[in-house]
Each structure stands twice: as structure tokens, then as C-alpha cells.
Design a protein around this motif. Structure first.
Motif, PDB file in Angstrom:
ATOM      1  N   VAL A   1       0.871  -1.178   0.000  1.00  0.00           N
ATOM      2  CA  VAL A   1       0.000   0.000   0.000  1.00  0.00           C
ATOM      3  C   VAL A   1       0.906   1.224   0.000  1.00  0.00           C
ATOM      4  O   VAL A   1       1.808   1.337   0.838  1.00  0.00           O
ATOM      5  CB  VAL A   1      -0.926   0.024   1.230  1.00  0.00           C
ATOM      6  N   ILE A   2       0.673   2.135  -0.933  1.00  0.00           N
ATOM      7  CA  ILE A   2       1.469   3.356  -1.043  1.00  0.00           C
ATOM      8  C   ILE A   2       0.595   4.542  -0.655  1.00  0.00           C
ATOM      9  O   ILE A   2      -0.441   4.781  -1.288  1.00  0.00           O
ATOM     10  CB  ILE A   2       2.004   3.565  -2.478  1.00  0.00           C
ATOM     11  N   LEU A   3       0.999   5.267   0.378  1.00  0.00           N
ATOM     12  CA  LEU A   3       0.252   6.430   0.851  1.00  0.00           C
ATOM     13  C   LEU A   3       0.997   7.695   0.471  1.00  0.00           C
ATOM     14  O   LEU A   3       2.120   7.925   0.926  1.00  0.00           O
ATOM     15  CB  LEU A   3       0.074   6.370   2.369  1.00  0.00           C
ATOM     16  N   LEU A   4       0.385   8.529  -0.352  1.00  0.00           N
ATOM     17  CA  LEU A   4       0.952   9.814  -0.738  1.00  0.00           C
ATOM     18  C   LEU A   4       0.354  10.855   0.207  1.00  0.00           C
ATOM     19  O   LEU A   4      -0.752  11.348  -0.018  1.00  0.00           O
ATOM     20  CB  LEU A   4       0.614  10.137  -2.200  1.00  0.00           C
ATOM     21  N   LEU A   5       1.066  11.136   1.289  1.00  0.00           N
ATOM     22  CA  LEU A   5       0.513  11.923   2.378  1.00  0.00           C
ATOM     23  C   LEU A   5       0.843  13.410   2.238  1.00  0.00           C
ATOM     24  O   LEU A   5       1.987  13.792   2.033  1.00  0.00           O
ATOM     25  CB  LEU A   5       1.036  11.401   3.717  1.00  0.00           C
ATOM     26  N   GLU A   6      -0.189  14.217   2.372  1.00  0.00           N
ATOM     27  CA  GLU A   6      -0.034  15.673   2.443  1.00  0.00           C
ATOM     28  C   GLU A   6      -1.212  16.195   3.257  1.00  0.00           C
ATOM     29  O   GLU A   6      -2.335  16.279   2.758  1.00  0.00           O
ATOM     30  CB  GLU A   6      -0.013  16.322   1.063  1.00  0.00           C
ATOM     31  N   SER A   7      -0.967  16.517   4.522  1.00  0.00           N
ATOM     32  CA  SER A   7      -2.078  16.831   5.404  1.00  0.00           C
ATOM     33  C   SER A   7      -1.633  17.641   6.610  1.00  0.00           C
ATOM     34  O   SER A   7      -0.562  17.411   7.164  1.00  0.00           O
ATOM     35  CB  SER A   7      -2.731  15.520   5.891  1.00  0.00           C
TER      36      SER A   7
ATOM     37  N   ASP B   1      -2.885  -3.141  11.505  1.00  0.00           N
ATOM     38  CA  ASP B   1      -3.412  -4.461  11.150  1.00  0.00           C
ATOM     39  C   ASP B   1      -2.889  -4.902   9.784  1.00  0.00           C
ATOM     40  O   ASP B   1      -2.592  -6.085   9.571  1.00  0.00           O
ATOM     41  CB  ASP B   1      -4.950  -4.432  11.129  1.00  0.00           C
ATOM     42  N   THR B   2      -2.775  -3.952   8.860  1.00  0.00           N
ATOM     43  CA  THR B   2      -2.259  -4.266   7.531  1.00  0.00           C
ATOM     44  C   THR B   2      -0.796  -4.697   7.616  1.00  0.00           C
ATOM     45  O   THR B   2      -0.379  -5.661   6.965  1.00  0.00           O
ATOM     46  CB  THR B   2      -2.405  -3.046   6.596  1.00  0.00           C
ATOM     47  N   ARG B   3      -0.014  -3.990   8.419  1.00  0.00           N
ATOM     48  CA  ARG B   3       1.375  -4.394   8.630  1.00  0.00           C
ATOM     49  C   ARG B   3       1.455  -5.797   9.199  1.00  0.00           C
ATOM     50  O   ARG B   3       2.273  -6.619   8.766  1.00  0.00           O
ATOM     51  CB  ARG B   3       2.074  -3.420   9.598  1.00  0.00           C
ATOM     52  N   ASN B   4       0.602  -6.099  10.160  1.00  0.00           N
ATOM     53  CA  ASN B   4       0.630  -7.415  10.791  1.00  0.00           C
ATOM     54  C   ASN B   4       0.141  -8.515   9.859  1.00  0.00           C
ATOM     55  O   ASN B   4       0.372  -9.702  10.125  1.00  0.00           O
ATOM     56  CB  ASN B   4      -0.200  -7.398  12.078  1.00  0.00           C
ATOM     57  N   ALA B   5      -0.527  -8.123   8.778  1.00  0.00           N
ATOM     58  CA  ALA B   5      -0.942  -9.093   7.760  1.00  0.00           C
ATOM     59  C   ALA B   5       0.146  -9.276   6.708  1.00  0.00           C
ATOM     60  O   ALA B   5      -0.085  -9.910   5.675  1.00  0.00           O
ATOM     61  CB  ALA B   5      -2.240  -8.638   7.110  1.00  0.00           C
ATOM     62  N   ASP B   6       1.332  -8.715   6.959  1.00  0.00           N
ATOM     63  CA  ASP B   6       2.487  -8.822   6.055  1.00  0.00           C
ATOM     64  C   ASP B   6       2.250  -8.139   4.710  1.00  0.00           C
ATOM     65  O   ASP B   6       2.787  -8.573   3.684  1.00  0.00           O
ATOM     66  CB  ASP B   6       2.879 -10.286   5.836  1.00  0.00           C
TER      67      ASP B   6
ATOM     68  N   PRO C   1       3.150  -4.637   3.245  1.00  0.00           N
ATOM     69  CA  PRO C   1       3.902  -3.425   3.598  1.00  0.00           C
ATOM     70  C   PRO C   1       3.167  -2.151   3.215  1.00  0.00           C
ATOM     71  O   PRO C   1       2.547  -2.069   2.146  1.00  0.00           O
ATOM     72  CB  PRO C   1       5.203  -3.573   2.811  1.00  0.00           C
ATOM     73  N   VAL C   2       3.241  -1.160   4.093  1.00  0.00           N
ATOM     74  CA  VAL C   2       2.642   0.147   3.849  1.00  0.00           C
ATOM     75  C   VAL C   2       3.768   1.164   3.752  1.00  0.00           C
ATOM     76  O   VAL C   2       4.562   1.318   4.690  1.00  0.00           O
ATOM     77  CB  VAL C   2       1.666   0.534   4.969  1.00  0.00           C
ATOM     78  N   ILE C   3       3.851   1.839   2.617  1.00  0.00           N
ATOM     79  CA  ILE C   3       4.918   2.804   2.341  1.00  0.00           C
ATOM     80  C   ILE C   3       4.318   4.204   2.305  1.00  0.00           C
ATOM     81  O   ILE C   3       3.313   4.439   1.629  1.00  0.00           O
ATOM     82  CB  ILE C   3       5.597   2.514   0.980  1.00  0.00           C
ATOM     83  N   ALA C   4       4.916   5.149   3.026  1.00  0.00           N
ATOM     84  CA  ALA C   4       4.437   6.532   3.029  1.00  0.00           C
ATOM     85  C   ALA C   4       5.415   7.423   2.289  1.00  0.00           C
ATOM     86  O   ALA C   4       6.634   7.310   2.463  1.00  0.00           O
ATOM     87  CB  ALA C   4       4.261   7.029   4.464  1.00  0.00           C
TER      88      ALA C   4
END
Length: 300
Positions: free
Chosen positions: A99-105, A129-134, A136-139
Motif C-alpha cells: 500500500v502506497i500512501l501519498l501523504l499531504e495533510s 493491522d495491515t502491517r501485521n498481515a504482512d 507493507p505500507v509505504i508513506a
């Protein structure tokens, strides 16, 4: 556009991911707007300031969210947060490459108060929870508005955090600190001060981000691919949390409060305490040069 900073949310999506691969969920045509803003007579957006969906990154299927800083500073409200939570929950089921999060907030949308706070807390829970499901979440942080408030915490909850040298990340934004403690404590118009305390270079030197890039879409794309291949962190573990607490305790002991009050440049003093050389030249260096300054001791 080559500058990540100057792109809108959808321009970033189109430029970062494989051509014509983005499929948006709940697009503006579905008119999913915040009910709270309408009640207050505040202009709303048909996507509530965030685009979500799936795309390909070098042929790999990834789920993505891109916050639009031009709409209420990327502030999170009930609908905005629900879209982020839904994206993460679906990722746990479908198991994309990441999961790729393009953060601007700027954080929680003040117009929605408690609803926004609850939304951010639900995003954090879904992310962990997503991380624990293996999965990866990238910001990615490099937008004009930076990444502050609750979304600043969300960024630090990810597996891998990438910042540009002009990006900013913190819990409280400069204007918020100035408003609560006065301009004598923190001058939000002092650009050098702001970037020395919340900018990407500072976050890299203090090991608060996992990669530092220049302000180009191409650099962010390459870094996102590196992060997917080898994220800095995996699932959340007790051992990881204990290590983080030990690191924070060591940082706090580096510079006692009385020493902070006696220094003219607190950022440079902290960098020196962390073993960084050429601290007086950091502001003039590009991202590649700054990356070379961080000592191994900072990471342990």
C-alpha cells in the motif's frame, strides 16, 4: 511535471505509477462528500480530498491513496478517513504487493472535530493491522503542506517512510506551535527554523525517516520500489517497540533541558550529539550529500 512538490494528488498518481494503470475507487463522479461541511455551509469536494484505488508499480499491483493538499490542507474528516480505512482493510483481504500512501495533510479537519479524530485513530488501527498481515505500507511525504497532526503519526506507523529534502513531518505544525506558545518560542515564518526542526533532512539525520530523496517524481518512484522490496520494518512486535523506547530514552539523555536553553541552534546541536559532521552546511546540501552524513550510531 518533475517536481513532486508542485504536483496535485492525481498528477502524482499518474506520474508515479505505471502509465494508465490507475483505477480509482469512489471517484468524484460518485459525489462522496462530507455531510458535516455541507451543514456548516463550507464548500466540499466530491472526493473529500483523497483519491484511492489500485495501480501498477513496475508491474506490481499496489493499492494507493493520495491526499489533495489543495483541499482544506489535506485535512482528514469522517469520509476522508473512511476511504483510507477501507483501502487498508481491502489490502488485508486482497494482499497486493503493498500500500502506497501519498501523504499531504495538516492533520484532523477542525470543521469535523471529533469525527476527524476518530477517523484518524481508525486509520492507525487499520494500518497496523495491515502491517501485521504482512502487507507493507509505504508513506511518501513531500507535498507543499507537509504531514502534520494525526497524519504525522500515521506516517510514522508505516513500514517505510520516504521524505524529500523539502518535505516536512511533525506532530504539530509550525503555525499551531506559534499560536499556542507565541512567536518567541517558535516563529512559523522562519523557514530555516521550520526545516531544521521538521524538514526531511532533519528527519533523515535523526533516523525518523527511512529514505531521503530529491524533490522529483522519479526519485520518489525509485524509492517506493526500494521500500517495497526491502521495507525498514515488518509487522509490529513487542521487541520493536521496546527498542524504539530505548532509542527515545537515549535521545532524551543526549541533551538535558538546561543545555537546550543555552544553545543558539538546537537542531545543529542535536545533530552534533548524534555524530553528524558538517552540521553548519546541511541547509545548502542536496539530498544525496545529506544522506551520506548520517552515522551508523544514529540507527542503534
Amino acid at each position: 511535471m518533475s517536481s513532486y512538490l508542485e504536483c496535485s494528488a492525481r498528477q502524482r498518481v499518474q506520474a508515479l505509477f505505471d502509465a494508465h494503470s490507475f483505477h480509482e475507487w469512489l471517484p468524484p463522479a460518485q459525489r462522496l462528500s462530507s455531510p458535516h461541511l455541507a451543514q456548516l455551509g463550507v464548500p466540499s469536494s466530491f472526493d473529500d480530498g483523497v483519491a484511492i484505488g489500485q495501480a501498477l508499480l513496475d508491474g506490481q499491483t499496489v493499492y494507493i491513496a493520495a491526499q489533495e493538499g489543495e483541499f482544506m490542507g489535506g485535512g482528514v474528516g469522517e469520509v476522508h478517513g473512511a476511504k483510507l480505512v477501507g483501502l487498508l482493510r481491502r489490502a488485508m483481504i486482497d494482499r497486493p504487493a503493498g500500500v502506497i500512501l501519498l501523504l499531504e495533510s495538516g492533520g484532523v479537519r477542525l470543521h469535523e472535530a471529533n469525527a476527524g479524530l476518530i477517523a484518524v485513530s481508525e486509520v492507525m488501527r487499520a494500518l497496523l493491522d495491515t502491517r501485521n498481515a504482512d502487507v507493507p505500507v509505504i508513506a511518501l511525504v513531500g507535498g507543499q503542506n507537509g504531514c502534520f497532526g494525526g497524519m504525522g503519526i500515521v506516517a510514522r506507523c508505516t513500514n517505510h517512510l520516504i521524505m524529500s529534502d523539502v518535505g516536512r513531518l511533525a506532530m504539530s505544525g509550525p503555525e499551531v506551535i506559534e499560536a499556542s506558545h507565541g512567536v518567541e518560542e517558535y516563529d512559523s515564518q522562519d523557514r530555516a527554523l521550520v526545516w531544521q526542526t521538521s524538514g526531511g533532512k532533519h528527519r533523515w539525520l535523526t533516523a525518523d525517516c527511512d529514505d531521503l530523496v530529491s524533490d522529483t517524481v522519479a526519485a520518489f518512484r525509485a524509492a517506493a520500489l526500494r521500500g517495497l522490496k526491502r521495507p525498514a520494518r515488518g509487522p509490529v512486535t513487542l521487541e520493536e517497540l521496546e527498542q524504539e523506547h530505548r532509542l527515545l530514552a537515549q535521545r532524551a539523555a543526549l541533551l538535558p533541558v538546561e543545555q537546550w536553553e543555552q544553545t543558539d541552534n538546537q537542531a545543529q546541536t542535536l545533530w552534533q550529539a548524534l555524530g553528524v559532521k558538517q552540521t553548519d552546511q546541511v541547509g545548502q546540501m542536496d539530498a544525496t550529500a545529506v544522506k551520506a552524513l548520517r552515522s551508523q550510531e544514529v540507527l542503534s
